[in-house]
Design a protein around this motif. Structure first.
Motif, PDB file in Angstrom:
ATOM      1  N   GLY A 114       0.811  -1.211   0.000  1.00 28.61           N
ATOM      2  CA  GLY A 114       0.000   0.000   0.000  1.00 28.61           C
ATOM      3  C   GLY A 114       0.843   1.259   0.000  1.00 28.61           C
ATOM      4  N   TRP A 115       1.911   1.266   0.781  1.00 27.21           N
ATOM      5  CA  TRP A 115       2.793   2.443   0.826  1.00 27.21           C
ATOM      6  C   TRP A 115       3.581   2.589  -0.475  1.00 27.21           C
ATOM      7  N   ARG A 116       3.972   1.459  -1.084  1.00 24.41           N
ATOM      8  CA  ARG A 116       4.701   1.545  -2.357  1.00 24.41           C
ATOM      9  C   ARG A 116       3.785   2.042  -3.478  1.00 24.41           C
ATOM     10  N   MET A 117       2.477   1.736  -3.372  1.00 27.01           N
ATOM     11  CA  MET A 117       1.538   2.297  -4.344  1.00 27.01           C
ATOM     12  C   MET A 117       1.426   3.809  -4.173  1.00 27.01           C
ATOM     13  N   ARG A 118       1.582   4.293  -2.961  1.00 27.47           N
ATOM     14  CA  ARG A 118       1.618   5.747  -2.752  1.00 27.47           C
ATOM     15  C   ARG A 118       2.828   6.362  -3.462  1.00 27.47           C
ATOM     16  N   VAL A 119       3.954   5.641  -3.429  1.00 29.13           N
ATOM     17  CA  VAL A 119       5.148   6.129  -4.132  1.00 29.13           C
ATOM     18  C   VAL A 119       4.864   6.210  -5.631  1.00 29.13           C
ATOM     19  N   ALA A 120       4.208   5.183  -6.170  1.00 29.23           N
ATOM     20  CA  ALA A 120       3.863   5.188  -7.595  1.00 29.23           C
ATOM     21  C   ALA A 120       2.965   6.376  -7.930  1.00 29.23           C
ATOM     22  N   LEU A 121       2.004   6.665  -7.052  1.00 27.91           N
ATOM     23  CA  LEU A 121       1.128   7.814  -7.259  1.00 27.91           C
ATOM     24  C   LEU A 121       1.925   9.115  -7.204  1.00 27.91           C
ATOM     25  N   GLY A 122       2.819   9.216  -6.235  1.00 26.67           N
ATOM     26  CA  GLY A 122       3.657  10.412  -6.113  1.00 26.67           C
ATOM     27  C   GLY A 122       4.504  10.637  -7.350  1.00 26.67           C
ATOM     28  N   ALA A 123       5.070   9.557  -7.898  1.00 27.99           N
ATOM     29  CA  ALA A 123       5.898   9.668  -9.105  1.00 27.99           C
ATOM     30  C   ALA A 123       5.063  10.146 -10.289  1.00 27.99           C
ATOM     31  N   LEU A 124       3.850   9.650 -10.389  1.00 33.87           N
ATOM     32  CA  LEU A 124       2.969  10.058 -11.485  1.00 33.87           C
ATOM     33  C   LEU A 124       2.604  11.537 -11.375  1.00 33.87           C
ATOM     34  N   LEU A 125       2.262  11.988 -10.178  1.00 33.86           N
ATOM     35  CA  LEU A 125       1.908  13.396  -9.984  1.00 33.86           C
ATOM     36  C   LEU A 125       3.106  14.298 -10.270  1.00 33.86           C
ATOM     37  N   PHE A 126       4.293  13.857  -9.864  1.00 28.37           N
ATOM     38  CA  PHE A 126       5.498  14.650 -10.059  1.00 28.37           C
ATOM     39  C   PHE A 126       5.819  14.798 -11.547  1.00 28.37           C
ATOM     40  N   SER A 127       5.526  13.783 -12.351  1.00 26.14           N
ATOM     41  CA  SER A 127       5.859  13.838 -13.779  1.00 26.14           C
ATOM     42  C   SER A 127       4.977  14.818 -14.546  1.00 26.14           C
ATOM     43  N   ALA A 128       3.851  15.243 -13.952  1.00 27.60           N
ATOM     44  CA  ALA A 128       2.958  16.274 -14.519  1.00 27.60           C
ATOM     45  C   ALA A 128       2.655  16.055 -15.999  1.00 27.60           C
ATOM     46  N   PRO A 129       1.997  14.951 -16.366  1.00 24.66           N
ATOM     47  CA  PRO A 129       1.670  14.706 -17.780  1.00 24.66           C
ATOM     48  C   PRO A 129       0.569  15.646 -18.268  1.00 24.66           C
ATOM     49  N   ASP A 130       0.422  15.739 -19.587  1.00 25.52           N
ATOM     50  CA  ASP A 130      -0.650  16.561 -20.159  1.00 25.52           C
ATOM     51  C   ASP A 130      -2.020  15.949 -19.866  1.00 25.52           C
ATOM     52  N   LEU A 131      -2.082  14.615 -19.909  1.00 29.66           N
ATOM     53  CA  LEU A 131      -3.312  13.883 -19.617  1.00 29.66           C
ATOM     54  C   LEU A 131      -3.034  12.928 -18.472  1.00 29.66           C
ATOM     55  N   LEU A 132      -3.624  13.198 -17.319  1.00 30.38           N
ATOM     56  CA  LEU A 132      -3.397  12.402 -16.113  1.00 30.38           C
ATOM     57  C   LEU A 132      -4.565  11.435 -15.921  1.00 30.38           C
ATOM     58  N   LEU A 133      -4.260  10.144 -15.874  1.00 29.10           N
ATOM     59  CA  LEU A 133      -5.268   9.102 -15.705  1.00 29.10           C
ATOM     60  C   LEU A 133      -5.113   8.482 -14.314  1.00 29.10           C
ATOM     61  N   LEU A 134      -6.150   8.566 -13.501  1.00 34.55           N
ATOM     62  CA  LEU A 134      -6.106   8.039 -12.137  1.00 34.55           C
ATOM     63  C   LEU A 134      -7.276   7.078 -11.930  1.00 34.55           C
ATOM     64  N   ASP A 135      -6.958   5.837 -11.576  1.00 33.07           N
ATOM     65  CA  ASP A 135      -7.968   4.804 -11.342  1.00 33.07           C
ATOM     66  C   ASP A 135      -8.065   4.548  -9.841  1.00 33.07           C
ATOM     67  N   GLU A 136      -9.077   5.119  -9.213  1.00 34.05           N
ATOM     68  CA  GLU A 136      -9.319   5.007  -7.768  1.00 34.05           C
ATOM     69  C   GLU A 136      -8.050   5.257  -6.951  1.00 34.05           C
ATOM     70  N   PRO A 137      -7.493   6.464  -7.065  1.00 29.87           N
ATOM     71  CA  PRO A 137      -6.214   6.754  -6.395  1.00 29.87           C
ATOM     72  C   PRO A 137      -6.301   6.761  -4.874  1.00 29.87           C
ATOM     73  N   SER A 138      -7.502   6.906  -4.309  1.00 34.07           N
ATOM     74  CA  SER A 138      -7.621   7.013  -2.853  1.00 34.07           C
ATOM     75  C   SER A 138      -7.694   5.668  -2.147  1.00 34.07           C
ATOM     76  N   ASN A 139      -7.697   4.563  -2.897  1.00 31.59           N
ATOM     77  CA  ASN A 139      -7.864   3.251  -2.271  1.00 31.59           C
ATOM     78  C   ASN A 139      -6.778   2.926  -1.251  1.00 31.59           C
ATOM     79  N   HIS A 140      -5.570   3.411  -1.470  1.00 33.43           N
ATOM     80  CA  HIS A 140      -4.463   3.099  -0.572  1.00 33.43           C
ATOM     81  C   HIS A 140      -4.142   4.263   0.369  1.00 33.43           C
ATOM     82  N   LEU A 141      -5.041   5.257   0.413  1.00 32.92           N
ATOM     83  CA  LEU A 141      -4.764   6.457   1.192  1.00 32.92           C
ATOM     84  C   LEU A 141      -5.650   6.546   2.429  1.00 32.92           C
ATOM     85  N   ASP A 142      -5.152   7.244   3.451  1.00 31.19           N
ATOM     86  CA  ASP A 142      -5.996   7.590   4.584  1.00 31.19           C
ATOM     87  C   ASP A 142      -6.651   8.941   4.308  1.00 31.19           C
ATOM     88  N   LEU A 143      -7.515   9.369   5.226  1.00 36.11           N
ATOM     89  CA  LEU A 143      -8.276  10.595   5.008  1.00 36.11           C
ATOM     90  C   LEU A 143      -7.363  11.803   4.828  1.00 36.11           C
TER      91      LEU A 143
END
Length: 620
Positions: free
Chosen positions: A150-179
């Motif tokens: 779960g924490w490593r999936m947060r790293v993957a999400l962080g890397a994606l956000l940092f790369s700042a693509p023109d089209l960002l695709l997120l599939d249920e990004p909050s599943n591994h997150l706390d409030l």
């Protein structure tokens, strides 16, 4: 602009997307929603280029950089900080080149480009993103291999956000997150400058982030402006219009068919009858709105009321391997409590739940529990441990030895597993269906206390709302751990913050907690709430739940009455249009009597429908 034109995808012989068509405005933030299994992830994979459509066309501006989170979590000896920095491939390439380039002119070009892409502030941006996702400075520099999936999936999400693509695709990004991390992500995405396509089942998250909703249903797409609440209003209006059009069409079909049946054998009217038959053939039937029986939750309420308190913790501590994680726990749980445990993942929310349910013992202090209490405890592990080769009926029968088949099926029916659904294999069920089955299993003996640890992870928006309504009707105590704010706002009367080894009442509501997390307020400066005020507030919330239950019951009764009146009106219309097909009762009435009865029914319908609207608005 991202456009879908007649996209069709078939998987395993089943049509998932059927001529799906939509155009997303440039820079829009679009929430992609639909029931579980509707094909949302399939559509996103088509956009990401991971799946080829059987037919149709997908178009977007040339050179669009697409960002899509990998399904597998990153691993290895690299740190979260290094992984996120490496996600900006152009920056990494230029930084390496700046260390080796000897040509001064080329080196100047490299540094100019580094300045253009803001490369020198990247380390600070990477650290801020990781901090927002819950990584403190020490965690940012540990190897990935030391973290859970779960924490490593947060790293993957962080890397994606940092790369700042023109089209960002997120599939249920909050599943591994706390409030807390969800709140940070929400604010980050609100300021995102690219186009965003987001799959989420969280109503509040969609309201805050999305400016359009793309609804996928029965393989087709419909785009609505606004957030989720705006979509709900527009969809309700569209369904109402659809049902009105369908009712008018059915009445018209009845008239035409009645004429055809009566006059097609008569020589002087055969031509008119033929004309009406052709009109019937040309009339495209309007489908009825689909009612989904899987939107069903009904927790059995406990028989009799246990005297308060149900559970008391007095200076208790709990942990693992004789090492306390939480200490000085002072907590009282009463039969009418609705409690939410809040705090970052890893701070002990699940540990506290396990202590209350009896899976962990106190290391110090004491816990006093009512001798007759029954507790239902839901976790994701129970969903994962279901036997895939057995049916819901098999699972429930094992847990209710000696119970009649009727009793077993009745409990399954409360959760939408009626008829054939009770005998289907768990292996063929969706994640949401398995979660519903797990909830049915843990409540089979009508517990006095329900503890739900992240119950919404596999549930779509509609099913989450059904769960909220079921909890409102349930008469026992509830403890819930969830990152879904809509769920917490409508379920919990009391917030307990699990943080820094303690569990204490948070004096304020969820909005206060949100502001506290985002740094807008200081928790230490909040005004203390008097004990009598807390009791009054708790009592008021309990009364509100009861009022809501009464309203829902009244609405259901009105819907039944409206349905009966509508059916009776159709019978009278049939008798007026074609007396030969009227019921014996109606055949005995004159036209005048039938017209008077119809007018009375119409008047009663108007009153009932007006009352239904009033009650529905009150409940909303």
């Amino acid at each position: 602009m991202l456009s879908f034109s007649a996209i069709t995808v078939r998987l395993g012989g089943q049509t998932i997307l059927d001529q799906a068509t939509a155009s997303l405005p440039p820079g829009s933030h679009v929430g992609l929603i639909g029931r579980n299994g509707a094909g949302k992830s399939t559509l996103m994979k088509v956009v990401a280029g991971l799946l080829e459509a059987d037919s149709g066309e997908l178009s977007m501006p040339r050179g669009t950089r697409i960002g899509y989170i990998a399904q597998e979590a990153p691993e290895g000896s690299a740190t979260p900080y290094e992984t996120v920095l490496a996600a900006d491939e152009e920056r990494s390439r230029l930084m390496d080149a700046s260390e080796t380039e000897s040509d001064l002119e080329k080196l100047a070009e490299i540094h100019e480009r580094l300045n253009t892409i803001d490369a020198y502030t990247a380390p600070a941006r990477a650290a801020r993103i990781l901090a927002g996702l819950g990584f403190d400075e020490e965690m940012q520099h540990k190897p990935l291999s030391s973290f859970s999936g779960g924490w490593r999936m947060r790293v993957a999400l962080g890397a994606l956000l940092f790369s700042a693509p023109d089209l960002l695709l997120l599939d249920e990004p909050s599943n591994h997150l706390d409030l807390e991390a969800v709140l940070w992500l929400e604010n980050f995405l609100r300021g995102y400058r690219g186009t965003l396509l987001l799959i989420s089942h969280e109503r509040d998250f969609l309201n805050k982030v999305a400016d359009h909703i793309l609804h996928l249903q029965q393989g087709t797409l419909a785009l609505y402006p606004g957030g989720y609440d705006a979509f709900e209003r527009q969809r309700a209006e569209r369904l109402s219009q659809l049902e009105s059009a369908r009712s008018r069409q059915l009445a018209e079909r009845e008239k035409l068919q009645s004429f055809v049946n009566r006059w097609r054998t008569k020589a002087h009217s055969a031509r008119q009858a033929q004309s009406r038959m052709k009109a019937l053939e040309r009339m495209e039937p309007i489908a009825a709105a689909v009612e989904d029986p899987s939107l069903s939750f009904a927790f059995p309420s406990p028989d009799g009321n246990l005297k308060p308190p149900l559970i008391t913790l007095d200076q208790a501590s709990v942990g693992y391997n004789d090492t306390p994680l939480l200490t000085q726990l002072n907590l009282r749980i009463d039969p009418d409590d609705r409690i939410a445990f809040i705090g970052r993942n890893g701070n002990g929310k699940t540990t506290l739940a396990k202590l209350i349910v009896g899976q962990l013992a106190t290391l110090d202090g004491q816990m006093v529990t009512s001798s007759k209490i029954k507790v239902g405890y839901f976790t994701q592990y129970q969903v994962e441990e279901l036997d895939v080769d057995d049916s819901p009926l098999d699972h429930m029968t094992r847990l209710m030895p000696g119970a009649s088949t009727t009793a077993v099926r009745s409990q399954l029916g409360r959760f939408g597993f009626s008829g054939e659904k009770a005998t289907q294999k768990v292996g063929s069920m969706s994640g949401g269906e398995r979660a519903r089955l797990a909830l049915a299993l843990i409540t089979r003996d009508a517990p006095h206390l329900l503890i739900l640890d992240e119950p919404t992870n596999h549930l779509d928006v509609d099913v989450r709302q059904a769960l909220i309504e079921a909890l409102a009707d349930y008469r026992g105590a509830v403890i819930i751990v969830s990152h879904d704010r809509h769920m917490l706002e409508l379920t919990a009367d009391r917030l307990i913050l699990v943080d820094n080894g303690k569990a204490t009442d948070f004096e304020g509501d969820l909005n206060d907690y949100t502001n506290f997390i985002l740094g807008r307020t200081d928790k230490s400066s909040s005004t203390p709430v008097k004990a009598q005020d807390k009791k009054a507030d708790k009592r008021a919330r309990a009364e509100k739940r009861q009022q809501n239950k009464v309203l829902r019951d009244e609405i259901k009764k009105l819907e039944t009455e409206i349905s009966k009146l509508t059916a009776r009106r159709s019978e009278i219309d049939q008798a007026l249009f074609d007396p030969n097909q009227a019921s014996p009762k109606d055949k005995s009435l004159t036209v005048t009597q039938l017209m008077k009865s119809r007018a009375d029914i119409e008047d009663e319908l108007n009153k009932k429908e007006a009352l239904w609207v009033e009650k529905s608005e009150m409940l909303e």
